[in-house]
Design a protein around this motif. Structure first.
Motif, PDB file in Angstrom:
ATOM      1  N   GLU A   1     -45.869  24.192  47.308  1.00  0.00           N
ATOM      2  CA  GLU A   1     -45.564  22.787  46.998  1.00  0.00           C
ATOM      3  C   GLU A   1     -46.865  21.972  46.945  1.00  0.00           C
ATOM      4  O   GLU A   1     -47.055  21.140  46.061  1.00  0.00           O
TER       5      GLU A   1
ATOM      6  N   LEU B   1     -48.976  22.152  43.778  1.00  0.00           N
ATOM      7  CA  LEU B   1     -48.627  21.280  42.654  1.00  0.00           C
ATOM      8  C   LEU B   1     -49.462  20.005  42.714  1.00  0.00           C
ATOM      9  O   LEU B   1     -49.987  19.539  41.700  1.00  0.00           O
TER      10      LEU B   1
ATOM     11  N   SER C   1     -52.632  19.115  40.235  1.00  0.00           N
ATOM     12  CA  SER C   1     -52.496  17.841  39.536  1.00  0.00           C
ATOM     13  C   SER C   1     -53.740  16.980  39.761  1.00  0.00           C
ATOM     14  O   SER C   1     -54.287  16.383  38.824  1.00  0.00           O
TER      15      SER C   1
ATOM     16  N   TYR D   1     -52.622  23.740  36.514  1.00  0.00           N
ATOM     17  CA  TYR D   1     -51.466  22.858  36.707  1.00  0.00           C
ATOM     18  C   TYR D   1     -50.198  23.532  36.181  1.00  0.00           C
ATOM     19  O   TYR D   1     -49.151  23.513  36.835  1.00  0.00           O
ATOM     20  N   ARG D   2     -50.309  24.142  35.009  1.00  0.00           N
ATOM     21  CA  ARG D   2     -49.146  24.820  34.426  1.00  0.00           C
ATOM     22  C   ARG D   2     -48.809  26.091  35.195  1.00  0.00           C
ATOM     23  O   ARG D   2     -47.654  26.371  35.491  1.00  0.00           O
ATOM     24  N   ASP D   3     -49.839  26.863  35.507  1.00  0.00           N
ATOM     25  CA  ASP D   3     -49.600  28.125  36.227  1.00  0.00           C
ATOM     26  C   ASP D   3     -48.926  27.881  37.575  1.00  0.00           C
ATOM     27  O   ASP D   3     -48.026  28.623  37.976  1.00  0.00           O
TER      28      ASP D   3
ATOM     29  N   LYS E   1     -46.849  25.767  38.621  1.00  0.00           N
ATOM     30  CA  LYS E   1     -45.462  25.290  38.706  1.00  0.00           C
ATOM     31  C   LYS E   1     -44.446  26.402  38.970  1.00  0.00           C
ATOM     32  O   LYS E   1     -43.362  26.143  39.490  1.00  0.00           O
ATOM     33  N   ILE E   2     -44.770  27.622  38.644  1.00  0.00           N
ATOM     34  CA  ILE E   2     -43.821  28.714  38.920  1.00  0.00           C
ATOM     35  C   ILE E   2     -43.729  29.034  40.415  1.00  0.00           C
ATOM     36  O   ILE E   2     -42.731  29.580  40.892  1.00  0.00           O
TER      37      ILE E   2
ATOM     38  N   THR F   1     -43.358  27.385  43.150  1.00  0.00           N
ATOM     39  CA  THR F   1     -42.295  26.802  43.988  1.00  0.00           C
ATOM     40  C   THR F   1     -40.919  27.303  43.558  1.00  0.00           C
ATOM     41  O   THR F   1     -39.906  26.870  44.109  1.00  0.00           O
ATOM     42  N   ILE F   2     -40.914  28.168  42.568  1.00  0.00           N
ATOM     43  CA  ILE F   2     -39.634  28.638  42.017  1.00  0.00           C
ATOM     44  C   ILE F   2     -39.396  30.122  42.287  1.00  0.00           C
ATOM     45  O   ILE F   2     -38.369  30.492  42.846  1.00  0.00           O
TER      46      ILE F   2
ATOM     47  N   THR G   1     -36.875  29.727  45.518  1.00  0.00           N
ATOM     48  CA  THR G   1     -37.360  28.348  45.390  1.00  0.00           C
ATOM     49  C   THR G   1     -37.689  27.780  46.769  1.00  0.00           C
ATOM     50  O   THR G   1     -37.313  28.352  47.800  1.00  0.00           O
ATOM     51  N   THR G   2     -38.344  26.653  46.767  1.00  0.00           N
ATOM     52  CA  THR G   2     -38.659  25.994  48.035  1.00  0.00           C
ATOM     53  C   THR G   2     -37.380  25.718  48.836  1.00  0.00           C
ATOM     54  O   THR G   2     -37.372  25.849  50.065  1.00  0.00           O
ATOM     55  N   ALA G   3     -36.313  25.389  48.143  1.00  0.00           N
ATOM     56  CA  ALA G   3     -35.043  25.145  48.845  1.00  0.00           C
ATOM     57  C   ALA G   3     -34.531  26.418  49.506  1.00  0.00           C
ATOM     58  O   ALA G   3     -33.980  26.372  50.613  1.00  0.00           O
TER      59      ALA G   3
ATOM     60  N   VAL H   1     -35.797  20.883  53.028  1.00  0.00           N
ATOM     61  CA  VAL H   1     -37.126  20.947  52.399  1.00  0.00           C
ATOM     62  C   VAL H   1     -38.105  19.989  53.085  1.00  0.00           C
ATOM     63  O   VAL H   1     -39.237  20.377  53.386  1.00  0.00           O
ATOM     64  N   PRO H   2     -37.693  18.757  53.395  1.00  0.00           N
ATOM     65  CA  PRO H   2     -38.599  17.910  54.179  1.00  0.00           C
ATOM     66  C   PRO H   2     -38.991  18.567  55.520  1.00  0.00           C
ATOM     67  O   PRO H   2     -40.133  18.436  55.959  1.00  0.00           O
TER      68      PRO H   2
END
Lengths: 596, 596
Positions: free
Chosen positions: A401, A404, A408, A429-431, A433-434, A436-437, A441-443, A521-522
């Motif tokens: 997280e 990201l 950025s 930045y693009r790389d 993003k995957i 956290t998925i 996923t982070t959730a 997540v928090p």
């Protein structure tokens, strides 16, 4: 040089936070002390800086491509993978019995960071192979081990993890791929798997797919899932390659990032059934897959750190080169490199502190893994296992997280140039993003943290960590330097915030599940933040000590400043997160679905 | 429908927060009441939903392309721009004297949001044209106005802003493009400009470049910069097009996002000099350019809101469709749409609350602009001007920085599908990244907020806003509902945090500039957060009131929940930001440059 491995910072964490010399006292790791670590890291740095890093942008420009079922990787990747294999990097942490080097994770993790900093798209191939090796080591029959392990460990073949299907992403209960038992003890596999990283490529002779599927008649849901080895090419008794198996890549995805890494759609059994070999026992596939997943989750956390480090280095370089505007303090009476501007420093320090904090956390977690798996004392093993398991969702979730934000900021430091693809900052930045998925996923990580890691034991492990943090606070207070006191203030507030949330989570998952999971997540972000801040606080104490001993002044001073920055600008968020979680759950779930 | 304009929420803000009926009492705006707003917004929604939104993904797939100096835009853009012009949308806020409709910004801003939600790449063309119109209206001679304005206002021609050069980005003092006075009163322009949005395209007959350049012999630095009109095609006396001017597009950039919007490198004067016409007086170019910049900055803030809204809508749609896992509260005994999972709701609520908060802030700022420019009473004008000027960096900086998080969450809600480009969520993530950079990076906005908007008047305007916020807190307490009390608690803490920071900033820019500017962006984020939270608090009070009157129950309840969510999960960050700014400055600037 486009990437310089942060060997010094890695060794600082390995030596002083993870206590490598203690790990070297564990039987089997006698040769894995600080000197070994230093030698391995130097060698690893050389390879990654020289071979993999220069291919990173190339991979973005010329991604893997698919034609008629064949995937061609970026020019240079195949040769680089040969060198990677020959260097023994795939086997670094794997047993010597199968051609590996058997080094502790405490050292191996640093190498994984480097490979991912140098070239994340490339690094995914060995990362998934590691998972396949792990699963076979744990649950494979002797025959499966004999057939596949050495080839995987030496990088002759590669491995994949086949979980996801179009209707089954986070929810593996929905897996539909089916396995039909054959008279010879093998199975025929039928189904479609998506999002298969390096599911097809030209970098190795064979690809060993580990595939989740349901044996006919198996129970519904996750308790009816089995794990199978499905090789791309059948393997003859002498180890040579036989016929092509019925597992075919029908397409690869067009993605936001990690473009050089082919993300395959695999079709199993379109021509009569793919031959599969059961791993372990039927219906225990999910359990085995979790072994791969847990190794992979930690590794994805390292990817977050790695991409952040690379983005940081690029931003620093640009900030030192780019001349624009006079410093606000009048210290230079002409346009100056933008690193002189306070907000640029703030961005760079945010990137730096995040990377160092996450690296410190991950290194300490790796040491716990080593002790958990190899320490002769059962209690020590157990304690370390509990600590490591608590850390996995934090390493995975928090380090990704934050990557990201870090990547950025990396673009932001470059201003308009950052938005131009050729600059290269945007690729990170693009790389990122995957991260956290995938691998949950982070959730999903947060659910793990809430359910298995906190609620199940009533928050005992979590509170034990808080107690350790409290000791560090006492050490900071005892030190009494302005920096130590500043950090102690934030750390105490953050730990108290964390303790409130642990109580909220541990006490509420059954009575008010919506409220607790609204803050999952928090909570993960809070816990990751506190643990990373804690490790930087420990770093500060070490650095103060070594500074007094006259050791490497510049490095130690930077470590102290970075720890203080982390405390004042990142750890400081903890009480706000506590309030959101403990007092703010109602407004998360209150809105009627129709109102969205 | 890929985009549905949030007309209801826009009208709520226009009616209840911006008090459109008060604006309609200003001479010239008599016809611009709520009914007009509703009618214009409905019409605008139809056009944007039907014509521009479907072209958005097309623009990403088939970006503008360059060949031999000619730029061809995405198929469909040219025809869409014709419809845009014919619909009168370019002239919405511009004077009727030049073919516009003279509507207040309070209404126009909503239309700009819609166009940017529908198609941000497309919307950049009219956005830049607006800036050119603004500059000519303010500083152009009657002749320049007569020649160019109507064509620009009616969308027959388009405009550009030419500031940046390779060595001169944020630092316009470094501009080198030169202007040589000619005997006929024109100038010859020589130089290279980069990052020129729609600097070349095929959507209109002519392009009117507004170019910053130095007249020979002008003073060094920003006081020697003049502004010129440089048309792509010369304009004959009868208004028809003449010869091609010596301004040529030599390439366009390969960008992370807004790919359909051509970002041109323009070469002026390679063939003898481009003909330029001075705007206003020599050496006052920067001043005029700031007129364009300020209009553009507000508009870029709207882009942040717009892209966030679009990302939110897409995420909601996916979350309602995608079935995965059982709800944690056991309310559904089967896999359910993921919107039932608390963390998905948390992400959607974060997106929603951010969008609504920023929209509320921007709408109120627009109303202040209208009063500042058109109110008959000088004091009212002055007061509103001060408020508006304080708002511009917040609208620009806060709405765009938050758009990065919102579009990132948009990808996250989609899980693995979000990383696949064809899904479309990633486009918003890529597109948004330019918003914190162009028209002045967030740091530049923050410098403006610190220097011109806070320090210059000793924080008076800022404190005036805090005093207004305090009144809203009193209203919340008087209301006494649980939601109002919860919001009041956060708003009070946030306002106090803001006041501390205002004192820190106003008192310290001269004595400790590094410390103050180290916190400039955090101050901007804090102030934006507080103002957006304040406007949502006002919204809550209005919604409670209307709910009691039985008006639109579902909408009003959602508004109340959204305001409370904002307070508990976003506004709650304010005290932490205060601590970072006021107590954490030292660690930002302490690290030696060599240590980076």
């Amino acid at each position: 040089m486009s990437y310089t491995a942060p060997v010094k910072d890695m060794l600082f964490a390995i030596e002083h936070l993870a206590n490598i010399e203690q790990i070297a006292q564990i039987p089997g790791f006698e040769d894995a002390g600080l000197d070994t670590a230093a030698a391995v890291l130097e060698e690893c740095a050389k390879f990654n800086e020289g071979v993999l890093a220069p291919l990173n942008w190339e991979g973005d420009k010329n991604p893997s491509s698919w034609k008629d079922g064949v995937v061609t990787t970026t020019p240079g990747f195949k040769e680089a993978f040969r060198q990677y294999a020959e260097g023994g990097w795939q086997g670094l942490q794997h047993p010597a019995d199968f051609g590996g080097q058997g080094l502790p994770k405490t050292i191996g993790a640093a190498c994984i960071e480097m490979t991912n900093s140098a070239n994340m798209s490339f690094a995914l191939c060995p990362l998934l192979t590691d998972g396949a090796i792990e699963a076979l080591l744990t649950a494979g029959s002797d025959e499966l081990k004999a057939t596949y392990l050495e080839k995987l460990v030496t990088g002759q073949w590669t491995g994949t993890m086949n979980l996801t299907e179009p209707q089954a992403g986070s929810d593996l209960a929905l897996v539909r791929t089916r396995a039909e038992p054959q008279p010879d003890g093998t199975y025929k596999i039928f189904g479609t798997k998506i999002f298969i990283t390096y599911g097809e490529h030209d970098m190795a002779e064979n690809i060993i797919h580990l595939v989740l599927a349901r044996v006919q008649g198996a129970p519904e849901g996750v308790k009816g899932i089995s794990l199978f080895v499905v090789p791309k090419f059948m393997v003859n008794k002498d180890g040579s390659l036989g016929a092509r198996n019925d597992a075919h890549c029908v397409s690869i995805e067009h993605k936001l990032g990690i473009k050089a890494s082919p993300t395959a759609v695999l079709q199993f059994g379109d021509h009569g059934g793919a031959v599969g070999y059961l791993v372990g026992e039927e219906n225990r596939g999910l359990e085995y897959m979790f072994i791969m997943m847990n190794a992979a989750r930690y590794a994805v956390g390292m990817q977050g750190i790695a991409i952040s480090e690379r983005a940081y280095q690029k931003a620093v370089q640009y900030a030192k080169d780019r001349v624009q505007s006079r410093p606000v303090d009048g210290s230079i009476a002409a346009s100056a490199p933008i690193i002189h501007h306070p907000d640029v420093k703030r961005m760079l320090m945010t990137m730096r502190a995040t990377v160092e904090g996450c690296r410190a956390m991950a290194t300490v977690a790796a040491a716990a893994f080593d002790a958990a798996h190899h320490h002769p004392d059962a209690d020590t093993r157990k304690q370390n296992q509990a600590f490591y398991e608590f850390m996995v969702p934090l390493v995975k979730g928090y380090s990704t997280e934050t990557s990201l934000e870090v990547t950025s900021l990396g673009v932001q430091v470059h201003g308009g140039m950052g938005f131009i693809e050729e600059t290269g900052a945007a690729q990170y930045y693009r790389d990122a993003k995957i991260l956290t998925i995938y691998e949950g996923t982070t959730a999903i990580q947060a659910n793990d943290l809430v359910g298995r890691k906190t609620a199940r034991d009533g928050g005992q492990v979590a509170k034990g960590i808080a107690a350790q943090i409290e000791k560090t606070e006492a050490d900071l207070l005892a030190s009494g330097t302005p920096a130590a006191l500043a950090v102690a203030k934030r750390l105490t507030a953050a730990r108290k915030a964390l303790l409130d949330v642990i109580d909220f989570v541990a006490g509420g998952t059954k009575a008010q599940p919506n409220a607790v999971f609204a803050g999952s997540v928090p909570y993960l972000m809070l816990a990751g933040n506190v643990v990373a801040g804690w490790q930087l606080a420990r770093s500060l104490l070490v650095a103060q000590d070594l500074l007094q001993k006259g050791q490497d002044e510049a490095f130690m001073r930077a470590k102290i400043t970075t720890a203080q920055f982390y405390a004042d600008h990142i750890l400081v968020k903890a009480p706000g997160l506590r309030d959101s979680i403990v007092e703010g759950a109602a407004s998360v779930t209150e809105l009627a679905l129709e109102a969205f």
